[in-house]
Scaffold this motif. Structure first.
Motif, PDB file in Angstrom:
ATOM      1  N   LEU A 118       1.017  -8.297 -17.036  1.00  0.00           N
ATOM      2  CA  LEU A 118      -0.198  -7.983 -16.934  1.00  0.00           C
ATOM      3  C   LEU A 118      -0.718  -8.213 -15.446  1.00  0.00           C
ATOM      4  O   LEU A 118      -1.487  -7.233 -14.867  1.00  0.00           O
ATOM      5  N   ALA A 119      -0.031  -9.249 -14.669  1.00  0.00           N
ATOM      6  CA  ALA A 119      -0.266  -9.491 -13.278  1.00  0.00           C
ATOM      7  C   ALA A 119       0.387  -8.185 -12.567  1.00  0.00           C
ATOM      8  O   ALA A 119      -0.570  -7.483 -11.484  1.00  0.00           O
ATOM      9  N   LEU A 120       1.279  -7.812 -12.981  1.00  0.00           N
ATOM     10  CA  LEU A 120       2.007  -6.522 -12.303  1.00  0.00           C
ATOM     11  C   LEU A 120       0.990  -5.130 -12.398  1.00  0.00           C
ATOM     12  O   LEU A 120       0.926  -4.472 -11.508  1.00  0.00           O
ATOM     13  N   MET A 121       0.550  -5.071 -13.568  1.00  0.00           N
ATOM     14  CA  MET A 121      -0.245  -4.044 -13.996  1.00  0.00           C
ATOM     15  C   MET A 121      -1.573  -4.150 -13.111  1.00  0.00           C
ATOM     16  O   MET A 121      -2.023  -2.955 -12.528  1.00  0.00           O
ATOM     17  N   ALA A 122      -2.137  -5.346 -12.941  1.00  0.00           N
ATOM     18  CA  ALA A 122      -3.158  -5.701 -12.046  1.00  0.00           C
ATOM     19  C   ALA A 122      -3.034  -5.060 -10.596  1.00  0.00           C
ATOM     20  O   ALA A 122      -3.924  -4.418 -10.124  1.00  0.00           O
ATOM     21  N   THR A 123      -1.869  -5.424 -10.121  1.00  0.00           N
ATOM     22  CA  THR A 123      -1.517  -5.264  -8.778  1.00  0.00           C
ATOM     23  C   THR A 123      -1.489  -3.650  -8.554  1.00  0.00           C
ATOM     24  O   THR A 123      -1.830  -3.215  -7.569  1.00  0.00           O
ATOM     25  N   LEU A 124      -0.841  -2.994  -9.518  1.00  0.00           N
ATOM     26  CA  LEU A 124      -0.711  -1.662  -9.712  1.00  0.00           C
ATOM     27  C   LEU A 124      -2.140  -0.915  -9.682  1.00  0.00           C
ATOM     28  O   LEU A 124      -2.488  -0.073  -8.994  1.00  0.00           O
ATOM     29  N   PHE A 125      -3.097  -1.529 -10.566  1.00  0.00           N
ATOM     30  CA  PHE A 125      -4.395  -0.644 -10.325  1.00  0.00           C
ATOM     31  C   PHE A 125      -5.128  -1.195  -8.875  1.00  0.00           C
ATOM     32  O   PHE A 125      -5.730  -0.200  -8.625  1.00  0.00           O
ATOM     33  N   GLY A 126      -4.724  -2.348  -8.260  1.00  0.00           N
ATOM     34  CA  GLY A 126      -5.331  -2.450  -7.092  1.00  0.00           C
ATOM     35  C   GLY A 126      -4.952  -1.541  -5.934  1.00  0.00           C
ATOM     36  O   GLY A 126      -5.533  -1.208  -5.138  1.00  0.00           O
ATOM     37  N   THR A 127      -3.659  -1.303  -6.178  1.00  0.00           N
ATOM     38  CA  THR A 127      -2.989  -0.349  -5.156  1.00  0.00           C
ATOM     39  C   THR A 127      -3.263   1.034  -5.188  1.00  0.00           C
ATOM     40  O   THR A 127      -3.667   1.595  -4.286  1.00  0.00           O
ATOM     41  N   PHE A 128      -3.603   1.357  -6.420  1.00  0.00           N
ATOM     42  CA  PHE A 128      -4.056   2.942  -6.761  1.00  0.00           C
ATOM     43  C   PHE A 128      -5.326   3.336  -6.293  1.00  0.00           C
ATOM     44  O   PHE A 128      -5.941   4.357  -6.748  1.00  0.00           O
ATOM     45  N   THR A 129      -6.279   1.993  -6.205  1.00  0.00           N
ATOM     46  CA  THR A 129      -7.618   2.213  -5.740  1.00  0.00           C
ATOM     47  C   THR A 129      -8.207   1.928  -4.527  1.00  0.00           C
ATOM     48  O   THR A 129      -9.326   2.309  -4.051  1.00  0.00           O
ATOM     49  N   ALA A 130      -7.477   1.139  -3.746  1.00  0.00           N
ATOM     50  CA  ALA A 130      -7.737   0.609  -2.512  1.00  0.00           C
ATOM     51  C   ALA A 130      -7.924   1.531  -1.466  1.00  0.00           C
ATOM     52  O   ALA A 130      -7.073   2.430  -1.479  1.00  0.00           O
ATOM     53  N   LEU A 131      -8.992   1.612  -0.641  1.00  0.00           N
ATOM     54  CA  LEU A 131      -9.027   2.461   0.337  1.00  0.00           C
ATOM     55  C   LEU A 131      -9.015   1.811   2.035  1.00  0.00           C
ATOM     56  O   LEU A 131      -9.301   2.834   2.795  1.00  0.00           O
ATOM     57  N   ASN A 132      -8.650   0.720   1.998  1.00  0.00           N
ATOM     58  CA  ASN A 132      -8.810   0.016   3.210  1.00  0.00           C
ATOM     59  C   ASN A 132      -7.261  -0.582   3.397  1.00  0.00           C
ATOM     60  O   ASN A 132      -6.827  -1.170   2.398  1.00  0.00           O
ATOM     61  N   PHE A 133      -6.752  -0.402   4.566  1.00  0.00           N
ATOM     62  CA  PHE A 133      -5.349  -0.916   4.450  1.00  0.00           C
ATOM     63  C   PHE A 133      -5.200  -2.210   4.038  1.00  0.00           C
ATOM     64  O   PHE A 133      -4.143  -2.767   3.550  1.00  0.00           O
ATOM     65  N   VAL A 134      -6.041  -3.267   4.783  1.00  0.00           N
ATOM     66  CA  VAL A 134      -5.795  -4.750   4.358  1.00  0.00           C
ATOM     67  C   VAL A 134      -5.765  -4.905   2.763  1.00  0.00           C
ATOM     68  O   VAL A 134      -5.040  -5.535   2.063  1.00  0.00           O
ATOM     69  N   HIS A 135      -6.836  -4.384   2.175  1.00  0.00           N
ATOM     70  CA  HIS A 135      -6.975  -4.454   0.792  1.00  0.00           C
ATOM     71  C   HIS A 135      -5.772  -3.819   0.164  1.00  0.00           C
ATOM     72  O   HIS A 135      -5.186  -4.385  -0.857  1.00  0.00           O
ATOM     73  N   TRP A 136      -5.322  -2.579   0.490  1.00  0.00           N
ATOM     74  CA  TRP A 136      -4.150  -1.906  -0.289  1.00  0.00           C
ATOM     75  C   TRP A 136      -2.935  -2.878   0.006  1.00  0.00           C
ATOM     76  O   TRP A 136      -2.340  -2.861  -0.891  1.00  0.00           O
ATOM     77  N   PHE A 137      -2.710  -3.254   1.087  1.00  0.00           N
ATOM     78  CA  PHE A 137      -1.728  -3.754   1.622  1.00  0.00           C
ATOM     79  C   PHE A 137      -1.536  -5.213   0.849  1.00  0.00           C
ATOM     80  O   PHE A 137      -0.418  -5.787   0.456  1.00  0.00           O
ATOM     81  N   LEU A 138      -2.580  -6.016   0.594  1.00  0.00           N
ATOM     82  CA  LEU A 138      -2.747  -7.281  -0.333  1.00  0.00           C
ATOM     83  C   LEU A 138      -1.927  -6.733  -1.647  1.00  0.00           C
ATOM     84  O   LEU A 138      -1.099  -7.722  -2.188  1.00  0.00           O
ATOM     85  N   PHE A 139      -2.274  -5.825  -2.370  1.00  0.00           N
ATOM     86  CA  PHE A 139      -2.041  -5.568  -3.742  1.00  0.00           C
ATOM     87  C   PHE A 139      -0.347  -5.199  -3.560  1.00  0.00           C
ATOM     88  O   PHE A 139       0.094  -5.290  -4.377  1.00  0.00           O
ATOM     89  N   TRP A 140      -0.215  -4.405  -2.596  1.00  0.00           N
ATOM     90  CA  TRP A 140       1.141  -3.866  -2.280  1.00  0.00           C
ATOM     91  C   TRP A 140       2.178  -4.874  -2.138  1.00  0.00           C
ATOM     92  O   TRP A 140       3.237  -4.963  -2.873  1.00  0.00           O
ATOM     93  N   GLU A 141       1.756  -6.187  -1.531  1.00  0.00           N
ATOM     94  CA  GLU A 141       2.602  -7.161  -1.208  1.00  0.00           C
ATOM     95  C   GLU A 141       2.439  -7.986  -2.805  1.00  0.00           C
ATOM     96  O   GLU A 141       3.581  -8.620  -3.354  1.00  0.00           O
ATOM     97  N   LEU A 142       1.353  -8.395  -3.281  1.00  0.00           N
ATOM     98  CA  LEU A 142       1.396  -9.289  -4.239  1.00  0.00           C
ATOM     99  C   LEU A 142       2.094  -8.497  -5.517  1.00  0.00           C
ATOM    100  O   LEU A 142       2.633  -9.356  -6.568  1.00  0.00           O
ATOM    101  N   SER A 143       2.282  -7.123  -5.594  1.00  0.00           N
ATOM    102  CA  SER A 143       3.165  -6.813  -6.772  1.00  0.00           C
ATOM    103  C   SER A 143       4.668  -7.121  -6.659  1.00  0.00           C
ATOM    104  O   SER A 143       5.142  -7.282  -7.649  1.00  0.00           O
ATOM    105  N   LEU A 144       4.944  -7.711  -5.487  1.00  0.00           N
ATOM    106  CA  LEU A 144       6.440  -8.369  -5.531  1.00  0.00           C
ATOM    107  C   LEU A 144       6.594  -9.399  -6.186  1.00  0.00           C
ATOM    108  O   LEU A 144       7.692  -9.708  -6.835  1.00  0.00           O
ATOM    109  N   ILE A 145       5.731 -10.310  -6.275  1.00  0.00           N
ATOM    110  CA  ILE A 145       5.546 -11.498  -6.881  1.00  0.00           C
ATOM    111  C   ILE A 145       5.823 -11.486  -8.245  1.00  0.00           C
ATOM    112  O   ILE A 145       7.150 -12.053  -8.977  1.00  0.00           O
ATOM    113  N   PRO A 146       5.173 -10.670  -9.088  1.00  0.00           N
ATOM    114  CA  PRO A 146       5.442 -10.780 -10.670  1.00  0.00           C
ATOM    115  C   PRO A 146       6.760  -9.935 -10.723  1.00  0.00           C
ATOM    116  O   PRO A 146       7.552 -10.246 -11.661  1.00  0.00           O
TER     117      PRO A 146
END
Length: 517
Positions: A118-146
């Protein structure tokens, strides 16, 4: 309901559900599975409701939320969705659901597995909706953890090595991409993707960045090429594009079946999404200079990955290289836009390539996840065997399983009438008009793909019945229903691609109008 924060809720629901599962469901496996399905159902409802409430056919960003975060650094909480983003949100829901169905074989640390999913699914949702690089990059990196822990805690004997290799490769690519955007930030003070795209379209982006870094490179064009290479390196690792693919075969092979389904079906699309959302609008100018070299890398990815799949004896490893091959067609479609001609005909061919790219992402996610699930069922019933020569004559013992697997394999090789055909057809339609030599050189990849998939079906399902297949039981009623769902989707999208094209076409028109196509 226009003021309702749909995208924020969409990200928070699986994130909070996943954290709650990992923290409070130890030892209660049945309850953990139920809660995971409940959270998944809420997420699926939000995605489907979003698709009906907002006007995805407008082509522009919808359900936009924007709030100041760190204004001095140009960082905002900026999210939005269009046809491209919504299709990938839908894909994430579909693949995550299939992974949860396949996760019935997980017996250890069930609450942790479902929480990480579920955590990985959340990071994917965040990546596919973010429009600012820092916000997008945060989810991009967080997806690595789960993803790292899903690979490391469940899977084959070499899973520890595979998880470290996966983490380090992806992290190195992320560092390169971060450096590239830091160069842009210091030159422009801007990190919002729409604003960067606007500056690039007006020809103001790279002169502004170059003035800040004057003395490091001779011209804005050279600086743009350097930054493009850094950003592309980060995206290429995740897609993956050869030669940055070497982490993938071991990771996909050693990970547990539902984890591999998530990695290939959804997580690999993060790189392609970044290619379309960021790379094409922001780096259109340097792409026009470098597109022949990038096309060569894409062709290498398509053809070499297909040949590598043909050489494999391990079914899971074969499908891993097949995944690289199929995503290589997305690279071809994206890079071909650098050579796009002008006028109405050029825009038509570009639109075909872009629509094909998005369909290829969705269709590959569906078919690849299903095929890996089929190999997982083979492993489960045979005591861990998954070699090409370990089976034979399985069709006589398990006709339903073989029939469903055969449909998924034919969809993967692009049989007309199934979902895999439409995306590849549109890509090649655009590619033949924009870069004819690229289309011709990519055809061997299609042929080799057909060879290794047909050989897999022939070796595993036909011929003399092997001892391991003699007492092999066919799918149960529940398994038939579960595996039949994605197979039915392959027929639906193969016969009615407009189900997705109605959302991707307006987005493609909007993007091409912005790029001046």
């Amino acid at each position: 309901m226009k003021g309702f924060p749909w995208l924020t809720c969409l990200t928070l629901v699986p994130l909070l559900g996943g954290v709650g599962l990992m923290c409070g469901m130890a030892g209660r496996d049945r309850v953990a599975r139920f809660v995971a399905w409940l959270v998944w159902g809420m997420s699926a409802f939000l995605v489907l409701a979003l698709g009906t409430i907002v006007d995805l056919r407008a082509g522009s960003l919808q359900a936009v939320e924007r709030h100041a975060w760190v204004p001095t650094l140009g960082v905002t909480y900026h999210v939005g969705v269009d046809g491209l983003g919504w299709v990938l949100l839908l894909l994430t829901v579909v693949v995550s659901g299939l992974a949860l169905l396949a996760a019935r074989t997980i017996r250890e640390r069930v609450h942790v597995f479902h929480g990480l999913t579920l955590a990985l699914m959340a990071t994917l949702f965040g990546t596919f909706t973010a429009l600012n690089f820092v916000h997008w990059f945060l989810f991009w990196e967080l997806s690595l953890i789960p993803a790292f822990f899903l690979v490391r805690l469940w899977g084959g004997p070499q899973r520890h090595t595979a998880s470290i290799q996966f983490f380090l490769f992806t992290l190195a690519g992320s560092v390169a991409m971060l450096l590239g955007f830091l160069v842009v930030l210091l030159g422009t003070g801007e990190l919002d993707f729409p604003e960067l795209a606007r500056l690039a379209r007006e020809g103001a982006l790279w002169p502004a960045v170059w003035r800040h870094w004057n003395g490091w490179v001779q011209s804005p064009q050279e600086l743009a090429l350097v930054v493009m290479a850094l950003v592309l390196a980060g995206l290429a690792v995740k897609i993956p594009m050869m030669p940055l693919h070497t982490w993938l075969p071991a990771t996909y092979t050693e990970a547990a079946t539902p984890v591999t389904m998530l990695l290939t079906g959804a997580m690999s699309k993060m790189g392609v999404y970044g290619l379309v959302r960021i790379f094409l609008p922001v780096f259109q100018e340097p792409l026009r200079q470098a597109w022949p070299w990038l096309m060569a890398l894409a062709l290498w990815t398509v053809v070499a990955a297909a040949c590598a799949a043909l050489a494999q004896r391990d079914l899971k490893r074969m499908l891993a290289y097949s995944s690289v091959n199929h995503l290589g067609y997305c690279l071809l479609a994206a890079f071909a836009l650098g050579a796009a001609g002008s006028g109405d005909q050029g825009a038509v061919h570009q639109g075909a390539a872009l629509n094909g790219l998005v369909l290829q992402m969705f269709n590959h996610g569906l078919t690849a996840a299903t095929l890996f699930w089929c190999v997982g069922l083979l492993e489960e019933r045979s005591g861990g065997l998954r070699g090409l020569d370990d089976f034979g004559g399985l069709r006589a013992a398990a006709p339903v399983f073989c029939g469903l697997t055969g449909v998924a394999a034919f969809a993967s090789l692009g049989l007309p009438g199934l979902n895999g055909f439409v995306g590849e057809f549109l890509i090649f339609r655009g590619l033949f008009a924009l870069v004819p030599w690229g289309a011709i050189l990519a055809v061997p990849g299609l042929l080799v793909t057909a060879v290794f998939l047909l050989r897999m079906l022939q070796r595993v399902f036909h011929g003399p019945v092997q001892p391991v297949c003699g007492c092999w039981r066919d799918l149960t009623g529940q398994e038939r229903l579960a595996l039949g769902l994605p197979v039915a989707g392959m027929f639906v999208l193969g016969l009615w691609p407009q189900a997705l094209l109605q959302f991707t076409q307006p987005w493609a028109i909007q993007l091409l109008g912005f790029l001046g196509g």
